[in-house]
Design a protein around this motif. Structure first.
Motif, PDB file in Angstrom:
ATOM      1  N   SER A 103      56.305 -23.377 -29.113  1.00  0.00           N
ATOM      2  CA  SER A 103      55.553 -23.206 -30.359  1.00  0.00           C
ATOM      3  C   SER A 103      55.014 -24.544 -30.861  1.00  0.00           C
ATOM      4  O   SER A 103      53.901 -24.618 -31.379  1.00  0.00           O
ATOM      5  N   ILE A 104      55.786 -25.608 -30.678  1.00  0.00           N
ATOM      6  CA  ILE A 104      55.344 -26.934 -31.132  1.00  0.00           C
ATOM      7  C   ILE A 104      54.159 -27.417 -30.307  1.00  0.00           C
ATOM      8  O   ILE A 104      53.137 -27.861 -30.854  1.00  0.00           O
ATOM      9  N   CYS A 105      54.255 -27.322 -28.991  1.00  0.00           N
ATOM     10  CA  CYS A 105      53.173 -27.832 -28.136  1.00  0.00           C
ATOM     11  C   CYS A 105      51.897 -27.005 -28.291  1.00  0.00           C
ATOM     12  O   CYS A 105      50.788 -27.536 -28.202  1.00  0.00           O
ATOM     13  N   GLU A 106      52.059 -25.701 -28.529  1.00  0.00           N
ATOM     14  CA  GLU A 106      50.877 -24.873 -28.818  1.00  0.00           C
ATOM     15  C   GLU A 106      50.162 -25.378 -30.058  1.00  0.00           C
ATOM     16  O   GLU A 106      48.932 -25.492 -30.092  1.00  0.00           O
ATOM     17  N   LYS A 107      50.939 -25.665 -31.098  1.00  0.00           N
ATOM     18  CA  LYS A 107      50.329 -26.122 -32.345  1.00  0.00           C
ATOM     19  C   LYS A 107      49.721 -27.519 -32.185  1.00  0.00           C
ATOM     20  O   LYS A 107      48.723 -27.852 -32.826  1.00  0.00           O
ATOM     21  N   MET A 108      50.334 -28.345 -31.332  1.00  0.00           N
ATOM     22  CA  MET A 108      49.785 -29.687 -31.093  1.00  0.00           C
ATOM     23  C   MET A 108      48.368 -29.635 -30.528  1.00  0.00           C
ATOM     24  O   MET A 108      47.536 -30.494 -30.806  1.00  0.00           O
TER      25      MET A 108
END
Lengths: 286, 286
Positions: A103-108
């Motif tokens: 979820s973090i890397c998607e948002k990045m």
């Protein structure tokens, strides 16, 4: 991009991880700005010489920095990734220390054009928390997973590898999905198993709590992770739910398999099963 | 009955427990005879000054002793309780260090008239074994359960309490059924849980075993007991089967309950469940 020793960092979140990173990284970089809502954490880290300057508002620190490290629980990292873009200069590198990565890397990937981003996860959890438990040696000899995104240039990857090595950790590069699938079993499952053991003992305990008096080092170690920070673990469970559920279901099947072997009174089978577990652990864990 | 400092002991079985008892007890008693099939264990314990004399055959040691301590795995203790009676003088005290107590204490009741007997269980397991890992401080500050039988005189109980205190342990008196019921959850369940966690990780692992590389201190501690000696644990499982099965089934129910909570996506309920486990552990385990 500057070398590590010329680089200014902002670390957002001075809990165990963020403050330990400040402590370990400070001798190797140019300057560290600390951000935390808690003035006590800022004062502690400043008094230890881990940060050069502390702010309660991230807006006051970010403009001064080449690298922004998000070191809060996972869902707070997600919130920051939505809040900080308008304060980021082109060329700024955003990284994080969150325990789940998809979820973090998607948002990045949705950060503004020109901003760089890479996911990070140092494998050195403890069941204590807070800046006052921070320790520059926390990362020593531990793996530090790096998850490059579409916004990771080779030079940004180089800088983060330098960072990881400077704090004594060993960099390893993984994609977000593989990371989350593997840590569901290697890290999140043991937490839930420890909690389940404690919950079972509570149910089995006698009115005088004598069971708890008989608890020795074996139970203590097996249940240690049940003392982990619940809010931090909730963020992990909620952002890696499907992988964790899959691991938990395989675990539940394996429990039932063992119950059946115990019920069958087939001692040779029981012995083989236990010896296999012992041998697997010996082979993989020193 | 003699005082502890005048008492001659025979310790049968110089593994971790027996050799550690010899090491801890030697300064406080008159003489210790060691019995073990393995000449290496006898030589080691003699060279350390833990035993005065070593024998491979129990027949050669027992006649010289006031107290016989059976320090082997549980089912070997049961075998010795059938083999030694004809060598026992009236007034001899038989005790044991076995991890389950019901089957041992039942068999103690059938020792010859005039022979005394008491069950014992020091709560200080380690996942290492053997005389070379023995340590006089193993019992320090640990509970040492004593299970009086119909063949335990008040003076025999006094002597064993003196023994327990002399090695730095804390005596606690329990009946065999209560002991076995409680340790099924406090000690045997954590072992099976640790084995199940390892077995689950084996099933979930990738072909390159990368999962095992990601294993950090959390998994290591939660699975530590899976490294226990399998033969010793088999004896425990086979002599406390019904209690252990009961604990395992409650554990399995609790795992399924947690899976349901995770599946329900009711975060408030999940949080309350995890906080309850954390608080229970904090309340009972320092």
């Amino acid at each position: 991009m500057k070398s590590l020793s010329e680089t200014d960092f902002t670390i957002i979140g001075l809990g165990l991880m963020g403050a330990s990173l400040a402590a370990a990284l400070r001798p190797h970089c140019h300057r560290i700005w600390g951000v935390d809502q808690d003035p006590g954490a800022l004062q502690w880290c400043h008094a230890q010489g881990w940060i050069d300057c502390g702010h309660q508002r991230f807006e006051d620190a970010i403009p001064h920095s080449d690298v922004i490290v998000l070191a809060t629980p996972v869902r707070t990292i997600l919130t920051f990734l939505e809040a900080i873009p308008s304060y980021l200069m082109p060329g700024t590198l955003v990284m994080d220390l969150g325990s789940t990565k998809t979820s973090i890397c998607e948002k990045m990937e949705h950060l503004p054009l020109g901003v760089e981003a890479i996911g990070g996860h140092p494998l050195c959890g403890r069941e204590v928390s807070g800046a006052r438990n921070a320790d520059a040696s926390l990362f020593q000899d531990r793996l530090f997973v790096l998850v490059p995104t579409e916004k990771t240039s080779p030079r940004a990857l180089d800088l983060t590898i330098q960072l990881v090595k400077s704090i004594g950790a060993r960099p390893v590069i993984l994609d977000a999905a593989t990371h989350d699938r593997l840590v569901a079993t290697s890290s999140h499952l043991p937490y839930l198993v420890a909690c389940t053991l404690v919950a079972t003992a509570s149910r089995m305990s006698d009115p005088e709590n004598f069971l708890w008096h008989l608890v020795a080092s074996g139970f203590r170690d097996t249940s240690r992770l049940a003392g982990s920070d619940v809010q931090m673990m909730l963020d992990i469970l909620q952002t890696n739910r499907s992988n964790i559920l899959r691991s938990m279901k395989i675990f539940a099947q394996t429990v039932n398999e063992l119950i059946q072997i115990l019920e069958s009174e087939d001692e040779a089978q029981l012995k083989a099963w236990l010896e296999n577990a012992r041998e697997e652990r010996r082979r993989h864990i020193q």
